[in-house]
Design a protein around this motif. Structure first.
Motif, mmCIF file in Angstrom:
data_model
loop_
_atom_site.group_PDB
_atom_site.id
_atom_site.type_symbol
_atom_site.label_atom_id
_atom_site.label_comp_id
_atom_site.label_asym_id
_atom_site.label_seq_id
_atom_site.Cartn_x
_atom_site.Cartn_y
_atom_site.Cartn_z
ATOM 1 N N ASP A 1 9.131 -20.596 -42.416
ATOM 2 C CA ASP A 1 8.340 -19.685 -41.588
ATOM 3 C C ASP A 1 8.446 -19.989 -40.102
ATOM 4 O OD1 ASP A 1 7.477 -18.346 -43.816
ATOM 5 O OD2 ASP A 1 5.656 -19.550 -44.053
ATOM 6 N N ASP A 2 9.054 -21.135 -39.726
ATOM 7 C CA ASP A 2 9.170 -21.494 -38.315
ATOM 8 C C ASP A 2 10.399 -20.896 -37.644
ATOM 9 O OD1 ASP A 2 6.860 -23.014 -38.399
ATOM 10 O OD2 ASP A 2 7.933 -24.805 -39.070
ATOM 11 N N THR A 3 11.292 -20.281 -38.402
ATOM 12 C CA THR A 3 12.488 -19.712 -37.796
ATOM 13 C C THR A 3 12.135 -18.486 -36.964
ATOM 14 O OG1 THR A 3 12.892 -18.357 -39.762
ATOM 15 C CG2 THR A 3 13.935 -20.523 -39.682
ATOM 16 N N LYS A 4 12.980 -18.206 -35.993
ATOM 17 C CA LYS A 4 12.736 -17.081 -35.083
ATOM 18 C C LYS A 4 12.731 -15.752 -35.822
ATOM 19 C CE LYS A 4 14.514 -15.065 -30.793
ATOM 20 N NZ LYS A 4 15.560 -15.154 -29.747
ATOM 21 N N VAL A 5 13.629 -15.628 -36.795
ATOM 22 C CA VAL A 5 13.711 -14.385 -37.552
ATOM 23 C C VAL A 5 12.437 -14.155 -38.351
ATOM 24 C CG1 VAL A 5 14.969 -13.164 -39.354
ATOM 25 C CG2 VAL A 5 16.217 -14.499 -37.661
ATOM 26 N N ARG A 6 11.916 -15.215 -38.974
ATOM 27 C CA ARG A 6 10.701 -15.088 -39.778
ATOM 28 C C ARG A 6 9.478 -14.811 -38.909
ATOM 29 N NH1 ARG A 6 9.601 -14.053 -44.695
ATOM 30 N NH2 ARG A 6 7.923 -15.594 -44.773
ATOM 31 N N VAL A 7 9.423 -15.455 -37.753
ATOM 32 C CA VAL A 7 8.272 -15.254 -36.870
ATOM 33 C C VAL A 7 8.215 -13.815 -36.381
ATOM 34 C CG1 VAL A 7 7.285 -15.882 -34.645
ATOM 35 C CG2 VAL A 7 8.141 -17.662 -36.163
ATOM 36 N N LYS A 8 9.376 -13.241 -36.043
ATOM 37 C CA LYS A 8 9.404 -11.878 -35.530
ATOM 38 C C LYS A 8 9.271 -10.824 -36.621
ATOM 39 C CE LYS A 8 11.957 -12.601 -31.257
ATOM 40 N NZ LYS A 8 13.108 -12.167 -30.423
ATOM 41 N N SER A 9 9.461 -11.222 -37.874
ATOM 42 C CA SER A 9 9.397 -10.255 -38.966
ATOM 43 C C SER A 9 8.012 -10.156 -39.592
ATOM 44 C CB SER A 9 10.412 -10.629 -40.054
ATOM 45 O OG SER A 9 10.083 -11.890 -40.628
ATOM 46 N N LYS A 10 7.024 -10.804 -38.995
ATOM 47 C CA LYS A 10 5.672 -10.728 -39.534
ATOM 48 C C LYS A 10 5.101 -9.330 -39.331
ATOM 49 C CE LYS A 10 4.510 -15.616 -38.995
ATOM 50 N NZ LYS A 10 3.604 -16.607 -38.361
ATOM 51 N N ALA A 11 4.205 -8.976 -40.219
ATOM 52 C CA ALA A 11 3.601 -7.641 -40.154
ATOM 53 C C ALA A 11 2.796 -7.474 -38.870
ATOM 54 C CB ALA A 11 2.704 -7.419 -41.365
ATOM 55 N N ILE A 12 2.914 -6.305 -38.273
ATOM 56 C CA ILE A 12 2.192 -6.000 -37.040
ATOM 57 C C ILE A 12 0.758 -5.610 -37.373
ATOM 58 C CG2 ILE A 12 2.122 -4.524 -35.003
ATOM 59 C CD1 ILE A 12 5.120 -4.183 -35.255
ATOM 60 N N ARG A 13 -0.175 -6.187 -36.663
ATOM 61 C CA ARG A 13 -1.580 -5.881 -36.913
ATOM 62 C C ARG A 13 -1.918 -4.484 -36.415
ATOM 63 N NH1 ARG A 13 -6.117 -9.323 -33.897
ATOM 64 N NH2 ARG A 13 -5.227 -8.112 -32.193
ATOM 65 N N THR A 14 -2.573 -3.735 -37.259
ATOM 66 C CA THR A 14 -2.952 -2.373 -36.897
ATOM 67 C C THR A 14 -4.096 -2.397 -35.890
ATOM 68 O OG1 THR A 14 -2.319 -1.621 -39.104
ATOM 69 C CG2 THR A 14 -3.695 -0.147 -37.789
ATOM 70 N N LYS A 15 -3.947 -1.613 -34.840
ATOM 71 C CA LYS A 15 -4.985 -1.545 -33.817
ATOM 72 C C LYS A 15 -6.048 -0.534 -34.223
ATOM 73 C CE LYS A 15 -1.836 -2.747 -30.054
ATOM 74 N NZ LYS A 15 -1.265 -2.320 -28.750
ATOM 75 N N VAL A 16 -7.282 -0.982 -34.243
ATOM 76 C CA VAL A 16 -8.402 -0.129 -34.620
ATOM 77 C C VAL A 16 -9.461 -0.230 -33.538
ATOM 78 C CG1 VAL A 16 -10.154 0.365 -36.361
ATOM 79 C CG2 VAL A 16 -7.924 -0.512 -37.062
ATOM 80 N N GLY A 17 -9.974 0.914 -33.095
ATOM 81 C CA GLY A 17 -10.990 0.935 -32.057
ATOM 82 C C GLY A 17 -12.352 0.502 -32.564
ATOM 83 N N ARG A 18 -13.256 0.284 -31.624
ATOM 84 C CA ARG A 18 -14.606 -0.163 -31.986
ATOM 85 C C ARG A 18 -15.342 0.897 -32.793
ATOM 86 N NH1 ARG A 18 -16.779 -2.726 -26.251
ATOM 87 N NH2 ARG A 18 -15.119 -4.281 -25.984
ATOM 88 N N VAL A 19 -15.197 2.147 -32.380
ATOM 89 C CA VAL A 19 -15.909 3.226 -33.069
ATOM 90 C C VAL A 19 -15.449 3.330 -34.517
ATOM 91 C CG1 VAL A 19 -16.340 5.704 -33.102
ATOM 92 C CG2 VAL A 19 -16.276 4.489 -30.926
ATOM 93 N N GLU A 20 -14.138 3.296 -34.719
ATOM 94 C CA GLU A 20 -13.620 3.407 -36.083
ATOM 95 C C GLU A 20 -13.984 2.185 -36.920
ATOM 96 O OE1 GLU A 20 -9.471 4.674 -38.340
ATOM 97 O OE2 GLU A 20 -9.618 4.643 -36.158
ATOM 98 N N SER A 21 -14.002 1.009 -36.307
ATOM 99 C CA SER A 21 -14.416 -0.194 -37.035
ATOM 100 C C SER A 21 -15.867 -0.083 -37.482
ATOM 101 C CB SER A 21 -14.234 -1.431 -36.151
ATOM 102 O OG SER A 21 -12.881 -1.607 -35.800
ATOM 103 N N GLU A 22 -16.709 0.437 -36.598
ATOM 104 C CA GLU A 22 -18.123 0.609 -36.952
ATOM 105 C C GLU A 22 -18.290 1.642 -38.056
ATOM 106 O OE1 GLU A 22 -22.177 -0.274 -36.629
ATOM 107 O OE2 GLU A 22 -20.417 -1.260 -35.759
#
Length: 203
Positions: A23-44
């Motif tokens: 998991d320390d390789t550059k390829v593995r680090v960059k291939s991690k899933a991107i966190r979905t951005k959610v606003g405060r209103v939608e989170s509430e």
């Protein structure tokens, strides 16, 4: 065999030493899933939806349990309701029945309404002349074919966050400055130097 994303150029072979693996390789680090951005209103809203779903489930189970008690007791006097003793499957059917009756308790259409509102917000943002940039030099050079840049809304999930922004942090790489910086004002040991007048005339 080279790793995915690695290219060998200008030579026929190469010697390499593996230092980081797994998991320390550059390829593995960059291939991690991107966190979905959610606003405060939608989170509430998501949190409240979970609470409402829990409350709805509680109401359905309570209603099915009370009907089972009614069927074993006074329900025998009301034959028009067909209060037969309930088994495990019968109780589950009653839970589903109460779920259908109380489904409006959870405002699922709220998500659709939010999408429609954000679509309208996106339209107004992209048509707002106050958020429109025109590079006069490029417009003159291309005779109006290029150099006009309206606002582009790339994601509608964070539109409601714009009105809540209080601070903007920038590393001055040119994203906000347009690669053009000019000295305006500086404060050294409590003494201000410069007029501090910006391009829009504010002090």
């Amino acid at each position: 065999t080279l790793l995915r994303g690695c290219v060998l150029r200008n030579v026929e072979h190469v010697y390499g030493l593996v230092i980081y693996t797994g998991d320390d390789t550059k390829v593995r680090v960059k291939s991690k899933a991107i966190r979905t951005k959610v606003g405060r209103v939608e989170s509430e809203i998501n949190r409240n939806m979970k609470l409402l779903m829990g409350a709805l489930l509680l109401v359905c189970v309570t209603g099915a349990g009370m009907f089972a008690v009614f069927a074993d007791g006074d329900g025998l006097l009301h034959t028009y309701m067909q209060p037969e003793p309930l088994s495990g499957v019968g109780i589950f059917e009653k839970v589903l029945t109460f779920f259908l009756l109380e489904a409006q308790f959870v405002p699922v259409s709220l998500y659709v309404s939010m999408r429609v509102v954000r679509l309208v917000q996106k339209f107004f943002l992209e048509k707002d002349l106050g958020m429109y940039f025109e590079d006069a030099a490029v417009v003159r050079a291309t005779r109006g074919e290029e150099g006009e840049y309206p606002t582009q809304v790339r994601t509608m999930d964070l539109l409601d966050e714009i009105g809540q922004v209080t601070h903007i942090f920038s590393d001055k790489t040119g994203t906000l400055t347009g690669n053009y910086m000019e000295f305006r004002k500086v404060c050294v040991n409590g003494i201000s130097y410069g007029l501090g007048t910006t391009q829009i005339g504010l002090d």
